[in-house]
Each structure stands twice: as C-alpha cells, then as structure tokens.
Design a protein around this motif. Sequence first.
Motif, PDB file in Angstrom:
ATOM      1  N   LEU A  98      36.414 -48.781 -13.353  1.00  0.00           N
ATOM      2  CA  LEU A  98      35.729 -48.430 -14.599  1.00  0.00           C
ATOM      3  C   LEU A  98      36.515 -49.094 -15.728  1.00  0.00           C
ATOM      4  O   LEU A  98      37.651 -48.707 -16.019  1.00  0.00           O
ATOM      5  CB  LEU A  98      35.715 -46.898 -14.748  1.00  0.00           C
ATOM      6  CG  LEU A  98      35.055 -46.319 -15.992  1.00  0.00           C
ATOM      7  CD1 LEU A  98      33.613 -46.793 -16.143  1.00  0.00           C
ATOM      8  CD2 LEU A  98      35.082 -44.786 -15.937  1.00  0.00           C
ATOM      9  N   ILE A  99      35.899 -50.113 -16.322  1.00  0.00           N
ATOM     10  CA  ILE A  99      36.641 -50.956 -17.271  1.00  0.00           C
ATOM     11  C   ILE A  99      36.150 -50.697 -18.696  1.00  0.00           C
ATOM     12  O   ILE A  99      34.956 -50.782 -18.977  1.00  0.00           O
ATOM     13  CB  ILE A  99      36.435 -52.457 -16.920  1.00  0.00           C
ATOM     14  CG1 ILE A  99      36.818 -52.730 -15.469  1.00  0.00           C
ATOM     15  CG2 ILE A  99      37.208 -53.347 -17.878  1.00  0.00           C
ATOM     16  CD1 ILE A  99      38.278 -52.468 -15.128  1.00  0.00           C
ATOM     17  N   PHE A 100      37.097 -50.413 -19.583  1.00  0.00           N
ATOM     18  CA  PHE A 100      36.777 -50.149 -20.988  1.00  0.00           C
ATOM     19  C   PHE A 100      36.993 -51.441 -21.781  1.00  0.00           C
ATOM     20  O   PHE A 100      38.101 -51.991 -21.786  1.00  0.00           O
ATOM     21  CB  PHE A 100      37.709 -49.034 -21.490  1.00  0.00           C
ATOM     22  CG  PHE A 100      37.430 -48.555 -22.896  1.00  0.00           C
ATOM     23  CD1 PHE A 100      36.246 -48.869 -23.567  1.00  0.00           C
ATOM     24  CD2 PHE A 100      38.351 -47.751 -23.561  1.00  0.00           C
ATOM     25  CE1 PHE A 100      35.994 -48.403 -24.851  1.00  0.00           C
ATOM     26  CE2 PHE A 100      38.123 -47.279 -24.848  1.00  0.00           C
ATOM     27  CZ  PHE A 100      36.941 -47.614 -25.489  1.00  0.00           C
ATOM     28  N   ASP A 101      35.927 -51.907 -22.426  1.00  0.00           N
ATOM     29  CA  ASP A 101      36.003 -53.155 -23.191  1.00  0.00           C
ATOM     30  C   ASP A 101      35.119 -52.976 -24.421  1.00  0.00           C
ATOM     31  O   ASP A 101      33.976 -53.421 -24.455  1.00  0.00           O
ATOM     32  CB  ASP A 101      35.496 -54.307 -22.301  1.00  0.00           C
ATOM     33  CG  ASP A 101      35.788 -55.664 -22.930  1.00  0.00           C
ATOM     34  OD1 ASP A 101      36.454 -55.703 -23.978  1.00  0.00           O
ATOM     35  OD2 ASP A 101      35.331 -56.678 -22.368  1.00  0.00           O
ATOM     36  N   LYS A 102      35.643 -52.337 -25.432  1.00  0.00           N
ATOM     37  CA  LYS A 102      34.808 -51.938 -26.571  1.00  0.00           C
ATOM     38  C   LYS A 102      34.139 -53.140 -27.231  1.00  0.00           C
ATOM     39  O   LYS A 102      34.809 -54.116 -27.598  1.00  0.00           O
ATOM     40  CB  LYS A 102      35.634 -51.170 -27.596  1.00  0.00           C
ATOM     41  CG  LYS A 102      34.773 -50.525 -28.657  1.00  0.00           C
ATOM     42  CD  LYS A 102      35.540 -49.536 -29.486  1.00  0.00           C
ATOM     43  CE  LYS A 102      34.597 -48.856 -30.458  1.00  0.00           C
ATOM     44  NZ  LYS A 102      35.277 -47.909 -31.320  1.00  0.00           N
ATOM     45  N   ALA A 130      28.796 -42.941 -17.399  1.00  0.00           N
ATOM     46  CA  ALA A 130      29.456 -43.645 -16.298  1.00  0.00           C
ATOM     47  C   ALA A 130      29.985 -42.638 -15.279  1.00  0.00           C
ATOM     48  O   ALA A 130      29.857 -42.843 -14.067  1.00  0.00           O
ATOM     49  CB  ALA A 130      30.590 -44.507 -16.838  1.00  0.00           C
ATOM     50  N   LEU A 131      30.527 -41.525 -15.780  1.00  0.00           N
ATOM     51  CA  LEU A 131      31.052 -40.507 -14.856  1.00  0.00           C
ATOM     52  C   LEU A 131      29.912 -39.887 -14.049  1.00  0.00           C
ATOM     53  O   LEU A 131      30.052 -39.611 -12.852  1.00  0.00           O
ATOM     54  CB  LEU A 131      31.816 -39.431 -15.630  1.00  0.00           C
ATOM     55  CG  LEU A 131      33.102 -39.914 -16.320  1.00  0.00           C
ATOM     56  CD1 LEU A 131      33.713 -38.803 -17.186  1.00  0.00           C
ATOM     57  CD2 LEU A 131      34.127 -40.393 -15.291  1.00  0.00           C
ATOM     58  N   ALA A 132      28.763 -39.711 -14.713  1.00  0.00           N
ATOM     59  CA  ALA A 132      27.604 -39.157 -14.001  1.00  0.00           C
ATOM     60  C   ALA A 132      27.203 -40.107 -12.872  1.00  0.00           C
ATOM     61  O   ALA A 132      26.926 -39.692 -11.747  1.00  0.00           O
ATOM     62  CB  ALA A 132      26.449 -38.956 -14.973  1.00  0.00           C
ATOM     63  N   ILE A 157      36.033 -35.354 -21.162  1.00  0.00           N
ATOM     64  CA  ILE A 157      37.366 -35.544 -20.574  1.00  0.00           C
ATOM     65  C   ILE A 157      37.600 -34.544 -19.431  1.00  0.00           C
ATOM     66  O   ILE A 157      38.190 -34.883 -18.407  1.00  0.00           O
ATOM     67  CB  ILE A 157      38.438 -35.482 -21.682  1.00  0.00           C
ATOM     68  CG1 ILE A 157      38.237 -36.727 -22.557  1.00  0.00           C
ATOM     69  CG2 ILE A 157      39.849 -35.471 -21.094  1.00  0.00           C
ATOM     70  CD1 ILE A 157      39.154 -36.862 -23.715  1.00  0.00           C
ATOM     71  N   ASP A 158      37.071 -33.338 -19.579  1.00  0.00           N
ATOM     72  CA  ASP A 158      37.168 -32.368 -18.469  1.00  0.00           C
ATOM     73  C   ASP A 158      36.424 -32.895 -17.246  1.00  0.00           C
ATOM     74  O   ASP A 158      36.855 -32.729 -16.110  1.00  0.00           O
ATOM     75  CB  ASP A 158      36.560 -31.016 -18.874  1.00  0.00           C
ATOM     76  CG  ASP A 158      37.447 -30.278 -19.876  1.00  0.00           C
ATOM     77  OD1 ASP A 158      38.580 -30.759 -20.105  1.00  0.00           O
ATOM     78  OD2 ASP A 158      37.009 -29.255 -20.437  1.00  0.00           O
ATOM     79  N   ARG A 159      35.297 -33.535 -17.496  1.00  0.00           N
ATOM     80  CA  ARG A 159      34.499 -34.074 -16.393  1.00  0.00           C
ATOM     81  C   ARG A 159      35.288 -35.149 -15.636  1.00  0.00           C
ATOM     82  O   ARG A 159      35.254 -35.210 -14.417  1.00  0.00           O
ATOM     83  CB  ARG A 159      33.224 -34.671 -16.988  1.00  0.00           C
ATOM     84  CG  ARG A 159      32.244 -35.124 -15.974  1.00  0.00           C
ATOM     85  CD  ARG A 159      30.930 -35.466 -16.646  1.00  0.00           C
ATOM     86  NE  ARG A 159      29.887 -35.488 -15.638  1.00  0.00           N
ATOM     87  CZ  ARG A 159      28.610 -35.611 -15.904  1.00  0.00           C
ATOM     88  NH1 ARG A 159      28.197 -35.711 -17.141  1.00  0.00           N
ATOM     89  NH2 ARG A 159      27.734 -35.648 -14.930  1.00  0.00           N
ATOM     90  N   LEU A 160      35.997 -35.954 -16.406  1.00  0.00           N
ATOM     91  CA  LEU A 160      36.845 -36.988 -15.795  1.00  0.00           C
ATOM     92  C   LEU A 160      37.910 -36.305 -14.923  1.00  0.00           C
ATOM     93  O   LEU A 160      38.147 -36.705 -13.779  1.00  0.00           O
ATOM     94  CB  LEU A 160      37.506 -37.808 -16.910  1.00  0.00           C
ATOM     95  CG  LEU A 160      38.550 -38.843 -16.508  1.00  0.00           C
ATOM     96  CD1 LEU A 160      37.907 -39.990 -15.728  1.00  0.00           C
ATOM     97  CD2 LEU A 160      39.243 -39.434 -17.765  1.00  0.00           C
ATOM     98  N   GLU A 161      38.514 -35.263 -15.470  1.00  0.00           N
ATOM     99  CA  GLU A 161      39.575 -34.558 -14.739  1.00  0.00           C
ATOM    100  C   GLU A 161      39.036 -33.922 -13.451  1.00  0.00           C
ATOM    101  O   GLU A 161      39.722 -33.865 -12.434  1.00  0.00           O
ATOM    102  CB  GLU A 161      40.171 -33.468 -15.634  1.00  0.00           C
ATOM    103  CG  GLU A 161      41.380 -32.785 -15.020  1.00  0.00           C
ATOM    104  CD  GLU A 161      42.009 -31.780 -15.995  1.00  0.00           C
ATOM    105  OE1 GLU A 161      41.276 -30.969 -16.588  1.00  0.00           O
ATOM    106  OE2 GLU A 161      43.231 -31.833 -16.174  1.00  0.00           O
ATOM    107  N   GLN A 162      37.778 -33.487 -13.532  1.00  0.00           N
ATOM    108  CA  GLN A 162      37.238 -32.738 -12.393  1.00  0.00           C
ATOM    109  C   GLN A 162      36.596 -33.609 -11.313  1.00  0.00           C
ATOM    110  O   GLN A 162      36.086 -33.084 -10.324  1.00  0.00           O
ATOM    111  CB  GLN A 162      36.235 -31.700 -12.897  1.00  0.00           C
ATOM    112  CG  GLN A 162      36.938 -30.504 -13.534  1.00  0.00           C
ATOM    113  CD  GLN A 162      36.103 -29.848 -14.613  1.00  0.00           C
ATOM    114  OE1 GLN A 162      34.900 -30.096 -14.695  1.00  0.00           O
ATOM    115  NE2 GLN A 162      36.730 -29.038 -15.450  1.00  0.00           N
ATOM    116  N   LEU A 163      36.578 -34.916 -11.497  1.00  0.00           N
ATOM    117  CA  LEU A 163      36.016 -35.783 -10.449  1.00  0.00           C
ATOM    118  C   LEU A 163      36.699 -35.439  -9.128  1.00  0.00           C
ATOM    119  O   LEU A 163      37.916 -35.239  -9.088  1.00  0.00           O
ATOM    120  CB  LEU A 163      36.277 -37.255 -10.776  1.00  0.00           C
ATOM    121  CG  LEU A 163      35.283 -37.974 -11.687  1.00  0.00           C
ATOM    122  CD1 LEU A 163      35.666 -39.449 -11.803  1.00  0.00           C
ATOM    123  CD2 LEU A 163      33.855 -37.845 -11.195  1.00  0.00           C
TER     124      LEU A 163
END
Length: 699
Positions: A45-49, A68-70, A119-125
């Motif tokens: 997952l690449i962040f490139d604003k 993206a997390l979904a 951010i919680d969703r990211l943590e809970q993957l």
Amino acid sequence: MGKVWDTLAPRNLELGPFSAGRKPAAAGAWRHWKLARDDDGIAWLIFDKEGSSANTIDEDVLRELNDALAQITRELPKGVVLRSAKKNGFIAGADIGEFRTMTEAAAVQNRLREGHAVIDRLEQLSVPVVAVIHGYCLGGGLEIALACDYRVAVEDAQLGFPEVLLGLHPGLGGTVRLPRLINPIEAMTMMLTGRNARATRAKSLGLVDAVVAERHVKAAASAAVFGKLKTRRGGKLIELLNSKLGRQLAARRMRAQTGKKAPIEHYPAPHALIDLWEHHGGSAEEMQKAEIASFARLLTSDTSRNLVRVFFLREKLKQLADGQWPGKRVHVIGAGAMGADIAAWCAWHGFHVTLADTNPEALGKAVARAADLYGKIGHRRTATRDALDRLIPDLNGEGVHTADLVIEAVPETLDLKRKIYAAIEPKMAPGAILATNTSSIPLQQLREGLQRPDHLVGLHFFNPVSRMALVELVSHDQVSSGVLAQGRAFLGRIDRLPAPVKSAPGFLVNRALTPYMLEAMVMLNEGGKRETIDAAAQSFGMPMGPIELADQVGLDICLHVAESLKANLDRPMPDVSRVLRDKVELGELGRKTGKGFYVWKKGEAIKEGAAPAPTEEMRDRLILPMLDVCVTCLREGIVEDEDIIDGAMVFATGFAPFRGGPMHYARSRGAENIRRALEVLAQRYGDRFRPDPGWDRLA
Ligand code: NAD
C-alpha cells in the motif's frame, strides 16, 4: 525542513510491485494511494500524495486510506506493507493548512473521530501490517506507523511528534499508543519536547523493530510479515510506569520541569498532555476520547492559532529564499564573534570558505570554535571533517580573488570598513557580491567610494549565528535587484530566513529592541529590581528579560548601538548612557566578562530569589515602545509588510511566539487600545512614549 529533504540523495525506493520497471497486476484507482500484491501474496500500500512533493495527511487522504483498507479486507493478503513513494520521507504530518480553517471545537472533534476510525481499522486488520519508514515520519505520519504491527526504519528515518511546537499534542491516537509501546517517560519526553528520534535511537527506544539499508527493505518487510522479525515489546517497566502511581509520580516531575520552560498560561499544550496521561493513561479507550476533546480545545485556542501563524511566517520567509544562486566560494573578513561563526556556518552548508583576519590568533580560535559547533550540530564525524576541510584560515586574504560572495564582519567603524572595501574591491571577481554584517552603519555611508555600489548588500546576522534563524537582508537605493535576489537565495542555501529591510539606523530588529532594553535600564535607575524587570518581560512571554539580554549581548555593544541610534534617529530615547558607560568603564561587559548587571556563572545569570512581582504597567513600558518602533518601520517603508515584521521579531528575538508576533499582538489587543496606553505612559514618563502616527492607519 524542505532544505533537509532536498539534500537527501536521490534514491530508488523498494516499492514492491511498483518498483521501477515493473507493472503491478492490479492497482487501486485512488489519487493518493496505490495498492497491489507481490508474488509472495503481500499487499503493498503505497502513499504518494497527488500534486505534492511530501506526503501529508488530510481528510481526502484518510478517506482514500479507508477505502483501500476496505479493499484489503475483502480479499485478505498474507500481510500489508505500507510505505511512501516520496523520496523525502514517509509522512511529514497533518496538512497544517487544514488546521487554519477549523474554528469550532465540535467540528474538530467530529473530524478527529473519523480519522481515529480509519487508523483503528488499520490497527485491526487481521494480517500483519508493516510500516516501512524512510526520511521524515512526523505527527500524523507517526500515528499511522504506530497503528501498524511492525515498523521497519531505513537508516535515514527520523520519527517524532512536533505538535507541541504548534500548541498541540498528537490527536490521532499518538498519545494513546506511544506510551504503551515504549517507556512512557521517553514517550512523554518525545511528545513534550517535539524532538525527533533518528533511526538508531528509535530502535533502542523500541519505537522501530529494525533499521535496515534501503536494499534490504523487501527482505525485512517480508520477514516481518512471516513472523521472522524479532521484536522487543512491552515489559514490566512499561507496565509499572503506566500504573496509576507511576503516572502520578512522573507527572508531578514533568509538570515542574515543563513549567520552567513553558508556563501553563502561555503554553497550555504540554500541560494538557501531562494531564491526559496522568488522568486517563489507565484505559486506552478513555484516553482516546480524552485526547480528541483535549486536541479540539487546543486547536481552537488563540495559542495554537498564533503558533500555527508562526509556522506559516517561517514558510513565508523561507519562500523568499527560494531562488537559485550558483555560488560556491565565500570569503569572510574578520574572525571575531560574528565572522567566525558565519564562516563556520557557511562551510557546514557546503561552501568553500576562506576566513581572513589580521590577527592569526583569532583564526586559530575560529577553527576551534567551528569544530566545537560541528560536534554539537552534526551526527556524523565525516560531516565535521568535510566541513572543517572547507573552512580555510586565510591570513593574507587571498580568498577574496575567487569568492562569489565576500562577507565583511570587522569592528563597527565606518573608516575601517571603507578602507577594507577600497583595498578588496579591485581584487574581487567580476559579479561577486560584497556583503556587510554591520548592525548600525547605514549602507548609504558604506557604499560611498565603491566602484560598484550596486553590488553592496547588508547581511545582518544575529548572535549566535547557528541558533538565530533570521538574517536581515539590508538594501539601499543603489543595490541591484539581482544582487538582492542572490542574497536571498544564498540565505536559503545556508538555511537562514531572510527578512528584507531597507537601510535605516538599526534596521528593524535592533531599532525595536533598543528602547525595550533602555527602558529596562531606566527602571533600574528608578530603583527597580533587575529580577522584577526581567520577570515583567517574561510574563509577557519574552524568552529572556531585557537586563539579562543586555548582559548576554554585551554592554559595550549595547552602548554602541544605543549611541548610534540616538545620534541617527529623531525619536526621543531614554538617556541611560551613564548607567551603561559606568559598567563598560569598569570592564563589566556582561556574560563575556562574568559580570554585567548580573554575575554570570557557567553561562547562567545568577538571580536572587525573592523579588517583587512585576506590574502590568512595567510590562507595557517595556513592550509597547518595541511595538511602536515596528509601526514606525512599517509607516516609513523600512519593512514591506506586517508578516515580515512579525517573522523577523519572532525569529531574531524570540518575541513571544504564542502571541503570533508584535503586529499580530497589536492587532489582537487593538491598535486604539495601544495608542491610548502609550499616550498615558507619555504623560507619566515623557515623550519617548508618544505614539507613532502610524497607529492611526492600523486602527
Ligand atoms: P569582533 O570585535 O568580535 O571581531 C572583529 C574581528 O575583525 C576581530 O577578530 C579583528 O581582529 C578583525 N579585524 C579587525 N580589523 C581587521 C582587518 N583590517 N582585516 C581583517 N580582520 C580585521 O566584532 P564582532 O562582534 O564580530 O562584530 C563584527 C561586525 O558584526 C560588526 O560590524 C558588528 O556591528 C556586527 N554585528 C555584531 C553582532 C554581535 O552580537 N557581536 C551581531 C550582529 C552584527
């Protein structure tokens, strides 16, 4: 910050399926994020604003991250690697521009809750998530990294929470996660000071799990995903320090230490952070809620608004220094207090510097001082060695022939400076710039007799050069616009902020500071206690009182500047020359001789404990004349706009940053209010307080 990034060597980042020359099989269709799987089943997952040279977090970025997390959750990979495609770093923090638009605490809380949910969703993957961090990982960027299961740092990584510098504390779960991951005292210190941790330090703190070279990123990330990376987490000490008693004991000490540097009435954020941890640190859920409420309160406070303003003032001055200047060689004349430091600073920033002085001893001392400075600001021995190689003592002044820029920093005497110019000008390379560090001699006088007056400019540095970010770029009516532009660009290359000012006695900063310091001496003459007088200025938010500052600057220099301004300005000034001259005649020059108004030990002024509390009137007597000079400079066109005045005063004198600068303070308090206060002081103490006519235009 931009400058640091620009100097990082270009690199090829390991971006998994997106690495150079490879086309990902499938990638999401977002503006700021890219997602694809590699052959091992790891999602990158690449962040490139979009449209930005650095990654910053805003509403849009978080919304896309949520999408993206979904998508990741719908078809779970073996693990996720989260990384930035920007050469300069991972994520530089939240978009500060967005902060400026938010005025309602309730709206801020809503926005934060949405951010927390992502951010919680990211943590809970349910699969391992690895943040690969290179360059800057600050504020919200670190909060995202903290929600990952592993953090792998590339050698140049720098991690930190600078929010406190904007009158805030972390707001996306950082206050909750950091003290649980690492020793909470270290965590709180990081957040309270805003200081960054470099990769190796971050590893020893347990903030990152591994430090690797760029070429090992893929192997390290995959080791983490497949459970082969050793980590050091938790432990009894962290638990103990996070216990109720642990928090209470540590919080008391933190409050006392913080209060000394950042009084709660001026800087509430660090105190709010200590409260948060002490009162809510026992429960992550409770702390998260409290963090949101506290952050929203701080963000909508005047303090934070003003500190954000100061952040943008810095950006504005930085932009003035954005141009190109191809020069490579700098020649500095005079290796005294200023010249030695200017030369050392230029060499540190990559210039070949020749340093001339008629006194060989001064040259020896200058090189020793440079080595000392590099030891303090540098992190690599090779950088110190290279900078020292570039700094060449030049007893015969040979460097003047090849220099692109000559900076003169000899004693403040018109004749001496003119004599030196006459001798060097014929030797200078065509097109080379001649700059003077004079603090009080008008450039109109210095340029007389020059063949090329259009090449003379003022570069007025402040002492100490390495710590004072501001330099007044002084123009006169014959300097060419090209030379001014080159001067600005040069300052950009040595990471200093230019404040363009027109040549006039004292320029802006010294002219504004002088009545402030002299009024303090009048108060001393009236029998006031030096500690009380200094406390009056500090209660306004000045980093140091005027008496201590005078001692710090040197009473001989103060006397010289005061006399020169008195002779050249028609503003009535208090006559304290006797007070100053007596001290100078006694050789009590302040810090440098160990005694001035104070006795100095180990670089500190020794203050007596019990002194009467300062009054409001004392504060006004000190501060308002300084504001009055700023208004005069604006009216006379010495400085173009209010932002430059505010930036110059904050970055050169430390003028109470939480007040947003003198002009901003004047506007918040009300121009009419200040004008009236000055009138009252004028009636009581004399004409030196008579308000400048420029106040009418502000009202
Ligand atoms: P200083 O007295 O500490 O140093 C001056 C140096 O110039 C000495 O080492 C001296 O040997 C050398 N020198 C004298 N004549 C010379 C010549 N003909 N050729 C080469 N070298 C010669 O002075 P300073 O405090 O560094 O001030 C230098 C300039 O910077 C002045 O114009 C001053 O107004 C300005 N300034 C000083 C400060 C400050 O805080 N000291 C701040 C800003 C600007």
